[in-house]
Design an enzyme around this catalytic site. Structure first.
Site, PDB file in Angstrom:
ATOM      1  N   HIS A  20      -3.087   1.796   6.123  1.00  0.00           N
ATOM      2  CA  HIS A  20      -2.152   1.331   7.159  1.00  0.00           C
ATOM      3  C   HIS A  20      -2.796   1.254   8.538  1.00  0.00           C
ATOM      4  O   HIS A  20      -2.426   0.407   9.353  1.00  0.00           O
ATOM      5  CB  HIS A  20      -0.926   2.250   7.202  1.00  0.00           C
ATOM      6  CG  HIS A  20      -0.042   2.095   6.005  1.00  0.00           C
ATOM      7  ND1 HIS A  20       0.751   0.977   5.800  1.00  0.00           N
ATOM      8  CD2 HIS A  20       0.172   2.907   4.936  1.00  0.00           C
ATOM      9  CE1 HIS A  20       1.414   1.106   4.667  1.00  0.00           C
ATOM     10  NE2 HIS A  20       1.083   2.277   4.114  1.00  0.00           N
TER      11      HIS A  20
ATOM     12  N   ASP B 175       5.090  -8.259   8.789  1.00  0.00           N
ATOM     13  CA  ASP B 175       3.944  -9.155   8.969  1.00  0.00           C
ATOM     14  C   ASP B 175       4.404 -10.545   9.397  1.00  0.00           C
ATOM     15  O   ASP B 175       3.749 -11.547   9.104  1.00  0.00           O
ATOM     16  CB  ASP B 175       3.116  -9.242   7.686  1.00  0.00           C
ATOM     17  CG  ASP B 175       3.933  -9.756   6.506  1.00  0.00           C
ATOM     18  OD1 ASP B 175       5.165  -9.896   6.637  1.00  0.00           O
ATOM     19  OD2 ASP B 175       3.337 -10.021   5.441  1.00  0.00           O
TER      20      ASP B 175
ATOM     21  N   ASN C 245      -3.308  -3.963   3.552  1.00  0.00           N
ATOM     22  CA  ASN C 245      -2.758  -2.608   3.730  1.00  0.00           C
ATOM     23  C   ASN C 245      -3.095  -1.717   2.541  1.00  0.00           C
ATOM     24  O   ASN C 245      -3.533  -0.575   2.705  1.00  0.00           O
ATOM     25  CB  ASN C 245      -1.241  -2.687   3.901  1.00  0.00           C
ATOM     26  CG  ASN C 245      -0.796  -2.320   5.299  1.00  0.00           C
ATOM     27  OD1 ASN C 245      -1.595  -1.863   6.122  1.00  0.00           O
ATOM     28  ND2 ASN C 245       0.477  -2.501   5.576  1.00  0.00           N
TER      29      ASN C 245
ATOM     30  N   ASP D  86       4.060 -16.102   8.770  1.00  0.00           N
ATOM     31  CA  ASP D  86       3.995 -14.999   7.816  1.00  0.00           C
ATOM     32  C   ASP D  86       2.533 -14.770   7.432  1.00  0.00           C
ATOM     33  O   ASP D  86       1.835 -15.710   7.052  1.00  0.00           O
ATOM     34  CB  ASP D  86       4.823 -15.318   6.568  1.00  0.00           C
ATOM     35  CG  ASP D  86       4.817 -14.169   5.576  1.00  0.00           C
ATOM     36  OD1 ASP D  86       5.669 -13.278   5.697  1.00  0.00           O
ATOM     37  OD2 ASP D  86       3.930 -14.173   4.689  1.00  0.00           O
TER      38      ASP D  86
ATOM     39  N   ASP E 198      -2.589  -1.970  10.786  1.00  0.00           N
ATOM     40  CA  ASP E 198      -2.084  -2.033  12.159  1.00  0.00           C
ATOM     41  C   ASP E 198      -3.099  -2.700  13.088  1.00  0.00           C
ATOM     42  O   ASP E 198      -2.730  -3.457  13.991  1.00  0.00           O
ATOM     43  CB  ASP E 198      -1.765  -0.627  12.671  1.00  0.00           C
ATOM     44  CG  ASP E 198      -0.479  -0.067  12.076  1.00  0.00           C
ATOM     45  OD1 ASP E 198       0.270  -0.854  11.457  1.00  0.00           O
ATOM     46  OD2 ASP E 198      -0.220   1.147  12.237  1.00  0.00           O
TER      47      ASP E 198
END
Length: 330
Positions: free
Chosen positions: A219, A249, A214, A206, A223
């Site tokens: 975003h 994630d 983010n 995680d 990414d």
């Protein structure tokens, strides 16, 4: 003749179709050799793909000759698809002279888009007239071959498209890693194998702090980070390891360890993942120092077959690590 016609009707490949057609064509024309060629205009080469030879004339399969100067090229340019006096018509054709061809007939093989694939030909060392209707048969056979080529190209294109769709269905678009569907397939497969010497390790990863990345940088940067960290994990994998994006994630790694060395391999896997994921990232000009994710790893019990239950165990192990990391920061 009936058996040959049956072979043609049941043909599934270009060779299956062409070979009986060459035999039929030889019967119809009465000429010594019948053959199919391909033409590579860019390379300037003509090749004999399939051939049927009787008597003295021998046109070998695989023969490659310069396209310039061939009988096929002369015939197409002059629209002279048959002659029983090659020496008179095309005295300067070296291939014809070397092979000793006197009688020659051909028809171009053009695919549906008009591309010149090659030629279907019949030839003899003797000067022979063609039987009535031979040219019509030759042209009909060349069309049948062209249709088969088009079919095979269409099937090939459909297979490539299907393979691409299959890969896409199992690939995460952001990281280009296997996705959750691919992960479950792989996990199911590995759990189905009875392995007396190895055990399965499942690591649940995680990305701590990903939401903050983010929220702060957007975003697109998020990414890029997912893609970069996925690439680093992939680079840390060994031959039998498998890494996938589980979603959001979260990532999952499958690995194997000898029965008697499971704990040492578990520690090694954790170290590899922590080392690979931690450190500085260049995300399109943004330099990001990342402290690393939380990683939970479990060893599959003998006889374990429940994928979801095993992932839940690894997820729970990951949350124990996450809680300990949070407590250490307080």
């Amino acid at each position: 003749m009936g058996m040959l016609a049956s072979s043609v009707s049941q043909a599934r490949t270009l060779e299956d179709l062409t070979r009986p057609l060459l035999e039929l064509l030889q019967t119809v024309t009465g000429l010594d050799s019948t053959y199919l060629t391909t033409i590579d205009l860019d390379a300037g080469v003509q090749r004999i793909v399939y051939a049927r030879n009787t008597r003295e004339l021998d046109i070998p399969e695989g023969l490659a000759v310069p396209w310039e100067g061939t009988l096929c090229k002369r015939a197409l340019e002059e629209d002279r698809l048959y002659t029983d006096d090659v020496a008179e018509c095309w005295a300067d054709s070296a291939p014809a002279r070397e092979l000793g061809i006197s009688t020659y007939a051909s028809s171009p093989v053009r695919t549906e888009d008009g591309e010149l694939y090659g030629t279907l030909c019949a030839a003899s060392m003797d000067s022979l007239p063609l039987a009535e209707g031979s040219m019509q048969v030759l042209q009909m056979f060349s069309r049948l071959i062209a249709q088969q080529i088009d079919r095979e190209r269409l099937v090939s294109a459909l297979r490539r498209a299907n393979d691409s769709l299959a890969v896409s269905a199992l690939t995460d678009t952001t990281t280009r890693l296997p996705n959750r569907r691919a992960l479950m397939d792989q996990l199911r497969h590995r759990l189905s194998l009875e392995n007396a010497s190895h055990v399965l390790l499942v690591a649940f990863i995680d990305l701590d702090g990903f939401k903050a990345i983010n929220d702060k940088h957007g975003h697109e940067t998020g990414d890029r980070f997912l893609s970069a960290i996925g690439g680093r994990m992939q680079g840390a994998m060994r031959d039998m390891d498998f890494v996938a994006r589980h979603g959001g994630d979260e990532f999952v790694v499958l690995s194997e360890a000898p029965h008697g060395d499971a704990e040492a391999c578990l520690a090694s896997l954790r170290e590899r993942l922590e080392s690979a994921c931690s450190g500085r990232y260049n995300l399109g000009g943004l330099l990001l120092d990342y402290a690393g994710p939380s990683i939970g790893i479990v060893v599959a019990r003998p006889g374990e077959h429940e994928c979801e239950a095993l992932l839940a165990q690894a997820d729970a192990a990951m949350y124990e690590v996450k809680r300990a990391r949070r407590a250490a920061r307080v």
